[in-house]
Enzyme design. Structure first.
Site, PDB file in Angstrom:
ATOM      1  N   THR A  20       0.544  -1.909   6.480  1.00  0.00           N
ATOM      2  CA  THR A  20       1.778  -2.426   5.869  1.00  0.00           C
ATOM      3  C   THR A  20       1.627  -2.593   4.355  1.00  0.00           C
ATOM      4  O   THR A  20       2.575  -2.382   3.608  1.00  0.00           O
ATOM      5  CB  THR A  20       2.166  -3.780   6.485  1.00  0.00           C
ATOM      6  N   LYS A  29      -6.893   7.044   7.700  1.00  0.00           N
ATOM      7  CA  LYS A  29      -8.333   7.277   7.522  1.00  0.00           C
ATOM      8  C   LYS A  29      -8.928   8.024   8.714  1.00  0.00           C
ATOM      9  O   LYS A  29      -9.827   8.842   8.557  1.00  0.00           O
ATOM     10  CB  LYS A  29      -9.078   5.931   7.395  1.00  0.00           C
ATOM     11  N   SER A  82      -4.759   2.108   6.503  1.00  0.00           N
ATOM     12  CA  SER A  82      -4.246   2.517   7.828  1.00  0.00           C
ATOM     13  C   SER A  82      -5.112   3.531   8.574  1.00  0.00           C
ATOM     14  O   SER A  82      -6.137   3.982   8.069  1.00  0.00           O
ATOM     15  CB  SER A  82      -2.818   3.073   7.709  1.00  0.00           C
ATOM     16  N   ARG A 123     -15.325  -0.893  10.140  1.00  0.00           N
ATOM     17  CA  ARG A 123     -14.526  -2.116  10.045  1.00  0.00           C
ATOM     18  C   ARG A 123     -15.467  -3.289  10.279  1.00  0.00           C
ATOM     19  O   ARG A 123     -15.810  -3.596  11.417  1.00  0.00           O
ATOM     20  CB  ARG A 123     -13.381  -2.107  11.069  1.00  0.00           C
ATOM     21  N   ASP A 177      -4.287  -0.876  16.748  1.00  0.00           N
ATOM     22  CA  ASP A 177      -4.923  -0.420  15.508  1.00  0.00           C
ATOM     23  C   ASP A 177      -6.043   0.577  15.775  1.00  0.00           C
ATOM     24  O   ASP A 177      -6.585   1.162  14.829  1.00  0.00           O
ATOM     25  CB  ASP A 177      -5.519  -1.610  14.744  1.00  0.00           C
ATOM     26  N   GLU A 205       3.087  -4.159  18.383  1.00  0.00           N
ATOM     27  CA  GLU A 205       2.658  -5.249  17.514  1.00  0.00           C
ATOM     28  C   GLU A 205       3.736  -6.332  17.383  1.00  0.00           C
ATOM     29  O   GLU A 205       3.421  -7.495  17.195  1.00  0.00           O
ATOM     30  CB  GLU A 205       2.298  -4.699  16.129  1.00  0.00           C
ATOM     31  N   ASP A 239       9.021  -2.015  10.246  1.00  0.00           N
ATOM     32  CA  ASP A 239       8.243  -2.369  11.433  1.00  0.00           C
ATOM     33  C   ASP A 239       9.144  -2.507  12.663  1.00  0.00           C
ATOM     34  O   ASP A 239       8.894  -1.925  13.718  1.00  0.00           O
ATOM     35  CB  ASP A 239       7.614  -3.761  11.201  1.00  0.00           C
ATOM     36  N   HIS A 264      -9.634  -7.184   4.590  1.00  0.00           N
ATOM     37  CA  HIS A 264      -9.761  -6.609   5.926  1.00  0.00           C
ATOM     38  C   HIS A 264     -11.199  -6.262   6.275  1.00  0.00           C
ATOM     39  O   HIS A 264     -11.458  -5.648   7.305  1.00  0.00           O
ATOM     40  CB  HIS A 264      -8.903  -5.344   6.045  1.00  0.00           C
ATOM     41  N   ASP A 289       1.506   0.841  17.127  1.00  0.00           N
ATOM     42  CA  ASP A 289       1.575   0.139  15.846  1.00  0.00           C
ATOM     43  C   ASP A 289       2.743   0.779  15.100  1.00  0.00           C
ATOM     44  O   ASP A 289       2.659   1.930  14.659  1.00  0.00           O
ATOM     45  CB  ASP A 289       0.277   0.283  15.046  1.00  0.00           C
ATOM     46  N   ILE A 333       4.104   0.261  12.231  1.00  0.00           N
ATOM     47  CA  ILE A 333       3.617   0.655  10.896  1.00  0.00           C
ATOM     48  C   ILE A 333       2.235   0.066  10.739  1.00  0.00           C
ATOM     49  O   ILE A 333       2.062  -1.152  10.649  1.00  0.00           O
ATOM     50  CB  ILE A 333       4.487   0.121   9.759  1.00  0.00           C
ATOM     51  N   ASP A 334       1.241   0.933  10.721  1.00  0.00           N
ATOM     52  CA  ASP A 334      -0.126   0.504  10.455  1.00  0.00           C
ATOM     53  C   ASP A 334      -0.348   0.698   8.951  1.00  0.00           C
ATOM     54  O   ASP A 334       0.026   1.729   8.401  1.00  0.00           O
ATOM     55  CB  ASP A 334      -1.079   1.383  11.268  1.00  0.00           C
TER      56      ASP A 334
HETATM   57  P1  AMP Z   1      -6.608  -1.101   6.631  1.00  0.00           P
HETATM   58  O1  AMP Z   1      -5.353  -0.449   6.252  1.00  0.00           O
HETATM   59  O2  AMP Z   1      -7.654  -0.181   7.110  1.00  0.00           O
HETATM   60  O3  AMP Z   1      -7.091  -2.076   5.592  1.00  0.00           O
HETATM   61  O4  AMP Z   1      -6.325  -1.966   7.938  1.00  0.00           O
HETATM   62  C1  AMP Z   1      -5.067  -2.390   8.286  1.00  0.00           C
HETATM   63  C2  AMP Z   1      -5.205  -3.217   9.536  1.00  0.00           C
HETATM   64  O5  AMP Z   1      -6.059  -4.327   9.311  1.00  0.00           O
HETATM   65  C3  AMP Z   1      -3.902  -3.810   9.984  1.00  0.00           C
HETATM   66  O6  AMP Z   1      -3.473  -3.119  11.102  1.00  0.00           O
HETATM   67  C4  AMP Z   1      -4.214  -5.244  10.368  1.00  0.00           C
HETATM   68  O7  AMP Z   1      -3.866  -5.505  11.701  1.00  0.00           O
HETATM   69  C5  AMP Z   1      -5.701  -5.323  10.231  1.00  0.00           C
HETATM   70  N1  AMP Z   1      -6.175  -6.625   9.749  1.00  0.00           N
HETATM   71  C6  AMP Z   1      -5.465  -7.682   9.346  1.00  0.00           C
HETATM   72  N2  AMP Z   1      -6.278  -8.719   9.022  1.00  0.00           N
HETATM   73  C7  AMP Z   1      -7.530  -8.304   9.242  1.00  0.00           C
HETATM   74  C8  AMP Z   1      -8.833  -8.901   9.112  1.00  0.00           C
HETATM   75  N3  AMP Z   1      -8.994 -10.127   8.681  1.00  0.00           N
HETATM   76  N4  AMP Z   1      -9.913  -8.154   9.447  1.00  0.00           N
HETATM   77  C9  AMP Z   1      -9.770  -6.888   9.866  1.00  0.00           C
HETATM   78  N5  AMP Z   1      -8.573  -6.274   9.995  1.00  0.00           N
HETATM   79  C10 AMP Z   1      -7.476  -6.964   9.712  1.00  0.00           C
HETATM   80 MG    MG Z   2      -1.972  -2.106  12.116  1.00  0.00          MG
END
Ligand code: AMP
Ligand code: MG
Length: 328
Positions: free
Chosen positions: A126, A242, A239, A256, A271, A70, A47, A215, A121, A123-124
């Site tokens: 993580t 998608k 990330s 989301r 993001d 970030e 990161d 998430h 970002d 690293i999106d």
């Molecule tokens: P994904 O890989 O699609 O599950 O999403 C990753 C992203 O979800 C990261 O960039 C985080 O910033 C974000 N994230 C972290 N916590 C949450 C949360 N509670 N609700 C939604 N997104 C989140």
């Molecule tokens: Mg991210």
């Protein structure tokens, strides 16, 4: 077509290619099955190294442009072991980099959004990075609240952004008014234009889902899919990779939802900025859960929006209706 003589485009492509290669090296060298579950140090290193590199390249290319990233370097400054590792990796790409300049470059990313700014970002995804799965480096240029340029570096995505196998990595570039394009992350193969799918039957809608249950709202997502009449298998992926998959026509919907444990969560601009343009320029649509356009003028988060709905456009209205029906 992508105008490769445009300086912003040149910078963004070069920066994301390099940062993606750097983080892929870190994943190869530091992520192993022996890693204990709560050892997040590889992603910490990656990161910071990624943000330092992009910030340094931005400083050279556009010294007056703010970077909304970030990370900031406060925690790294007091973590000698990781600072040394980060500096070592950055030195592979910036000769002579030392730990003080690495921290200063990272801190360039602590800027607030302005009339014109870049958002990163480093690293999106993580958790995907630590699992050895998908993740992305995401960089966007926002001017007057409108995303003008979005670049995603996806080091583990297959050549054609297909979700069913991993590959040597793909770079996806969207330019407002000029389409969304992809090219292999390494080498100099020409860019190919991407188009979202033409599926208009909800039964055939492939839902792009987070790997991480925390998430989203998993049970509401299931209700949504049932209400819409989805029969296709979902695709699970971390990330903004998608968003590249949706833009390539290998999926139709990405939602989301708000996690029940964090109902007040607001999406971070890094993001969504690059990924949203990638989808829109491929013919897809992106709004929040209420059908409202994403507002990139509200600071470091999308404070004026609730969640995100991305689609191939043809299924957008039906998806919004189903979201409303399940109370999302
Ligand atoms: P994904 O890989 O699609 O599950 O999403 C990753 C992203 O979800 C990261 O960039 C985080 O910033 C974000 N994230 C972290 N916590 C949450 C949360 N509670 N609700 C939604 N997104 C989140
Ligand atoms: Mg991210």
């Amino acid at each position: 077509m992508i105008d490769h003589n445009n300086q912003e485009i040149q910078f963004a492509i070069a920066a994301v290619r390099r940062a993606s290669r750097l983080v892929a090296e870190i994943q190869d060298e530091l992520v192993s099955p022996a890693l204990t579950k709560d050892d997040r140090s590889p992603v910490t290193v990656a990161d910071f190294a990624s943000q330092a590199l992009v910030a340094r390249l931005l400083q050279d290319a556009f010294p007056d442009d703010p970077l909304v990233g970030e990370e900031d370097a406060a925690a790294l400054r007091t973590d000698g072991a990781n600072l040394e590792r980060v500096t070592g990796f950055v030195q592979r790409y910036v000769k002579g980099a030392d730990s003080a300049s690495v921290c200063a470059w990272i801190d360039r990313g602590a800027a607030e959004p302005a009339r014109r700014f870049w958002t990163l970002d480093p690293i999106d995804g993580t958790k995907g990075f630590l699992r050895g799965d998908q993740y992305a480096v995401a960089l966007a240029l926002v001017v007057d609240g409108s995303v003008q340029l979005g670049v995603l570096g996806c080091p583990r995505l297959s050549e054609a952004c297909r979700p069913d196998y991993t590959g040597p990595g793909t770079l996806v570039v969207a330019v407002r008014g000029e389409g969304t394009w992809m090219s292999p992350l390494t080498g100099d193969a020409p860019f190919q234009r991407l188009f979202a799918s033409r599926q208009d039957d909800p039964a055939g809608a492939r839902l792009l889902r987070s790997f991480e249950a925390g998430h989203t709202n998993v049970s509401q997502l299931d209700e949504f899919a049932e209400r819409l009449g989805v029969r296709a298998e979902p695709v699970r992926m971390d990330s903004q990779a998608k968003y590249a998959v949706l833009a390539s026509g290998h999926g139709e919907l990405m939602v989301r939802l708000l996690s029940p444990s964090k109902p007040d969560y607001r999406e971070k601009i890094w993001d969504q900025a690059a990924g949203s343009l990638v989808i829109q320029e491929a013919g897809g649509s992106v709004t929040d859960l209420d059908g409202v356009a994403l507002d990139f003028t509200a600071g470091r988060t999308l404070a004026g929006n609730r969640g995100v709905l991305a689609s191939n456009t043809r299924l957008h209205a039906a998806a919004l209706k189903a979201l409303n029906a399940v109370g999302a």
